[in-house]
Design a protein around this motif. Structure first.
Motif, PDB file in Angstrom:
ATOM      1  N   GLN A   1      54.192 -17.091   6.826  1.00 40.30           N
ATOM      2  CA  GLN A   1      54.630 -16.536   5.542  1.00 40.30           C
ATOM      3  C   GLN A   1      54.648 -15.006   5.561  1.00 40.30           C
ATOM      4  O   GLN A   1      55.433 -14.385   4.853  1.00 40.30           O
ATOM      5  CB  GLN A   1      53.713 -17.014   4.407  1.00 40.30           C
ATOM      6  CG  GLN A   1      53.807 -18.482   4.120  1.00 40.30           C
ATOM      7  CD  GLN A   1      55.178 -18.888   3.634  1.00 40.30           C
ATOM      8  OE1 GLN A   1      55.796 -18.205   2.823  1.00 40.30           O
ATOM      9  NE2 GLN A   1      55.678 -20.004   4.143  1.00 40.30           N
TER      10      GLN A   1
ATOM     11  N   SER B   1      43.718 -13.309   5.523  1.00 36.57           N
ATOM     12  CA  SER B   1      43.989 -14.700   5.880  1.00 36.57           C
ATOM     13  C   SER B   1      42.812 -15.344   6.595  1.00 36.57           C
ATOM     14  O   SER B   1      42.546 -16.530   6.415  1.00 36.57           O
ATOM     15  CB  SER B   1      45.242 -14.795   6.737  1.00 36.57           C
ATOM     16  OG  SER B   1      45.056 -14.142   7.977  1.00 36.57           O
TER      17      SER B   1
ATOM     18  N   TYR C   1      49.913 -19.246   6.843  1.00 34.81           N
ATOM     19  CA  TYR C   1      49.841 -17.930   6.200  1.00 34.81           C
ATOM     20  C   TYR C   1      50.513 -16.858   7.055  1.00 34.81           C
ATOM     21  O   TYR C   1      51.234 -16.006   6.533  1.00 34.81           O
ATOM     22  CB  TYR C   1      48.380 -17.582   5.929  1.00 34.81           C
ATOM     23  CG  TYR C   1      48.188 -16.378   5.039  1.00 34.81           C
ATOM     24  CD1 TYR C   1      48.463 -16.461   3.677  1.00 34.81           C
ATOM     25  CD2 TYR C   1      47.742 -15.175   5.544  1.00 34.81           C
ATOM     26  CE1 TYR C   1      48.292 -15.367   2.848  1.00 34.81           C
ATOM     27  CE2 TYR C   1      47.570 -14.072   4.722  1.00 34.81           C
ATOM     28  CZ  TYR C   1      47.838 -14.178   3.373  1.00 34.81           C
ATOM     29  OH  TYR C   1      47.674 -13.093   2.558  1.00 34.81           O
TER      30      TYR C   1
END
Length: 136
Positions: free
Chosen positions: A99, A68, A96
């Protein structure tokens, strides 16, 4: 740069700025050697970011967390609207990380801390380069 890339940059520069700019031409072997070091640098930064996330949150996340950081930094650099991707990188990291399973609060804390972490690292790098250039 390779001759092909140099011609593309030269063409774009003439079209955009009505000026001439030539870049140094690097042989393909040099480009591959530099690319290897460049990839190693990003892998180390990704691993260090994953360790940072682990240290801050204590959560067991996959190593995808390390991916990420390079993604967010690269997209932040490519952003035209915000200087240096300020805010863009943190937003992408936050999205991110959420998630991947972090809470939004932890994701925001990690994103902001990573900006400070990277800023300190860059400052130390420039300080070291300055000291080394003075001694030589």
């Amino acid at each position: 740069m390779t001759d092909f890339v140099n011609r593309i940059v030269y063409f774009c520069t003439i079209r955009l700025h009505r000026g001439t700019t030539k870049s140094p031409i690097l042989p393909p072997a040099s480009v591959l050697k530099l690319l290897l070091w460049y990839l190693i640098q990003w892998c180390v930064w990704g691993l260090a970011f994953a360790i940072l996330v682990q240290a801050i949150t204590g959560a067991d996340l996959s190593m995808a967390v390390g991916l990420s950081f390079p993604l967010a930094v690269t997209l932040g650099i490519l952003t035209i609207v915000a200087p240096g991707g300020l805010g863009v990188r943190e937003g992408l990291l936050g999205i991110y990380l959420v998630q991947l399973g972090l809470s939004p609060v932890d994701a925001i804390m990690v994103a902001v801390t990573s900006r400070l972490w990277f800023l300190v690292g860059e400052a130390l790098t420039f300080l070291l380069a300055s000291i080394l250039s003075e001694s030589s």
